[in-house]
Scaffold this motif. Sequence first.
Motif, mmCIF file in Angstrom:
data_model
loop_
_atom_site.group_PDB
_atom_site.id
_atom_site.type_symbol
_atom_site.label_atom_id
_atom_site.label_comp_id
_atom_site.label_asym_id
_atom_site.label_seq_id
_atom_site.Cartn_x
_atom_site.Cartn_y
_atom_site.Cartn_z
ATOM 1 N N GLU A 86 0.822 -1.214 0.000
ATOM 2 C CA GLU A 86 0.000 0.000 0.000
ATOM 3 C C GLU A 86 0.854 1.261 0.000
ATOM 4 N N ALA A 87 2.104 1.122 0.409
ATOM 5 C CA ALA A 87 3.010 2.273 0.458
ATOM 6 C C ALA A 87 3.700 2.540 -0.882
ATOM 7 N N ARG A 88 3.485 1.667 -1.867
ATOM 8 C CA ARG A 88 4.142 1.854 -3.170
ATOM 9 C C ARG A 88 3.628 3.116 -3.844
ATOM 10 N N PRO A 89 4.563 3.920 -4.367
ATOM 11 C CA PRO A 89 4.128 5.103 -5.124
ATOM 12 C C PRO A 89 3.295 4.704 -6.335
ATOM 13 N N GLU A 90 2.463 5.592 -6.784
ATOM 14 C CA GLU A 90 1.584 5.308 -7.917
ATOM 15 C C GLU A 90 2.239 5.616 -9.261
ATOM 16 N N SER A 91 2.969 6.706 -9.347
ATOM 17 C CA SER A 91 3.503 7.112 -10.651
ATOM 18 C C SER A 91 4.846 6.452 -10.929
ATOM 19 N N ASP A 92 5.109 6.218 -12.202
ATOM 20 C CA ASP A 92 6.397 5.640 -12.597
ATOM 21 C C ASP A 92 7.554 6.526 -12.142
ATOM 22 N N LYS A 93 7.378 7.826 -12.228
ATOM 23 C CA LYS A 93 8.423 8.758 -11.811
ATOM 24 C C LYS A 93 8.755 8.573 -10.329
ATOM 25 N N ASP A 94 7.736 8.445 -9.505
ATOM 26 C CA ASP A 94 7.963 8.263 -8.069
ATOM 27 C C ASP A 94 8.539 6.883 -7.757
ATOM 28 N N ILE A 95 8.137 5.882 -8.517
ATOM 29 C CA ILE A 95 8.693 4.542 -8.324
ATOM 30 C C ILE A 95 10.189 4.560 -8.621
ATOM 31 N N VAL A 96 10.574 5.158 -9.727
ATOM 32 C CA VAL A 96 11.984 5.201 -10.126
ATOM 33 C C VAL A 96 12.824 5.943 -9.086
ATOM 34 N N SER A 97 12.218 6.846 -8.344
ATOM 35 C CA SER A 97 12.936 7.603 -7.308
ATOM 36 C C SER A 97 12.866 6.956 -5.922
ATOM 37 N N ASP A 98 12.108 5.901 -5.779
ATOM 38 C CA ASP A 98 11.865 5.272 -4.480
ATOM 39 C C ASP A 98 13.057 4.418 -4.034
ATOM 40 N N PRO A 99 13.637 4.719 -2.870
ATOM 41 C CA PRO A 99 14.767 3.916 -2.368
ATOM 42 C C PRO A 99 14.452 2.424 -2.235
ATOM 43 N N LYS A 100 13.219 2.081 -1.938
ATOM 44 C CA LYS A 100 12.849 0.666 -1.856
ATOM 45 C C LYS A 100 12.944 0.006 -3.233
ATOM 46 N N TRP A 101 12.572 0.745 -4.268
ATOM 47 C CA TRP A 101 12.694 0.228 -5.628
ATOM 48 C C TRP A 101 14.171 0.104 -6.016
ATOM 49 N N HIS A 102 14.998 1.009 -5.530
ATOM 50 C CA HIS A 102 16.442 0.956 -5.819
ATOM 51 C C HIS A 102 17.047 -0.355 -5.316
ATOM 52 N N GLU A 103 16.580 -0.850 -4.174
ATOM 53 C CA GLU A 103 17.062 -2.137 -3.653
ATOM 54 C C GLU A 103 16.705 -3.265 -4.623
ATOM 55 N N ILE A 104 15.515 -3.207 -5.170
ATOM 56 C CA ILE A 104 15.086 -4.221 -6.133
ATOM 57 C C ILE A 104 15.908 -4.109 -7.405
ATOM 58 N N GLN A 105 16.168 -2.889 -7.859
ATOM 59 C CA GLN A 105 17.002 -2.687 -9.054
ATOM 60 C C GLN A 105 18.372 -3.326 -8.864
ATOM 61 N N LYS A 106 18.983 -3.081 -7.739
ATOM 62 C CA LYS A 106 20.322 -3.629 -7.467
ATOM 63 C C LYS A 106 20.297 -5.150 -7.454
ATOM 64 N N TYR A 107 19.303 -5.711 -6.815
ATOM 65 C CA TYR A 107 19.224 -7.165 -6.755
ATOM 66 C C TYR A 107 18.926 -7.743 -8.146
ATOM 67 N N ALA A 108 18.080 -7.075 -8.906
ATOM 68 C CA ALA A 108 17.767 -7.536 -10.264
ATOM 69 C C ALA A 108 19.024 -7.576 -11.130
ATOM 70 N N LYS A 109 19.914 -6.629 -10.941
ATOM 71 C CA LYS A 109 21.188 -6.623 -11.688
ATOM 72 C C LYS A 109 21.992 -7.868 -11.340
ATOM 73 N N LYS A 110 22.050 -8.228 -10.069
ATOM 74 C CA LYS A 110 22.761 -9.452 -9.653
ATOM 75 C C LYS A 110 22.111 -10.684 -10.273
ATOM 76 N N VAL A 111 20.798 -10.731 -10.267
ATOM 77 C CA VAL A 111 20.085 -11.866 -10.828
ATOM 78 C C VAL A 111 20.353 -11.958 -12.337
ATOM 79 N N TYR A 112 20.276 -10.823 -13.006
ATOM 80 C CA TYR A 112 20.525 -10.798 -14.453
ATOM 81 C C TYR A 112 21.915 -11.349 -14.761
ATOM 82 N N ASP A 113 22.912 -10.861 -14.031
ATOM 83 C CA ASP A 113 24.278 -11.315 -14.252
ATOM 84 C C ASP A 113 24.417 -12.808 -13.978
#
Length: 117
Positions: A86-113
Amino acid sequence: MLADKKISDFQWIMKKIWYISSKEYQEHIWVRHEDSEICDSYDDTTEGFYECEGILEDPSDIIISDSQYQMLKKLYDMVYAYDTSEARPESDKDIVSDPKWHEIQKYAKKVYDELQK
């Protein structure tokens, strides 16, 4: 028969993981819509990524190591938890700026590699 297919052969899942991992892609495509040939968003990316659920439910026909499977499962769980929060931002812009999303981005990079191996 899929048994000779590696997880990295499934380009659709690899693309979605890369999209999740790339803040630059998200800023250019999700937020600024800089490429008129690409129609993508947070919702499109995550919905496409959720299609890996079939792989997670039955990985027997795919060459995937236990480590790769566990990493993919963890990423799936992270994205799902974020997406349904419920705390997830609604807009793509806010999601891309969300520190919680940044953690997922970092982990996704590890998974991709890892899945590229």
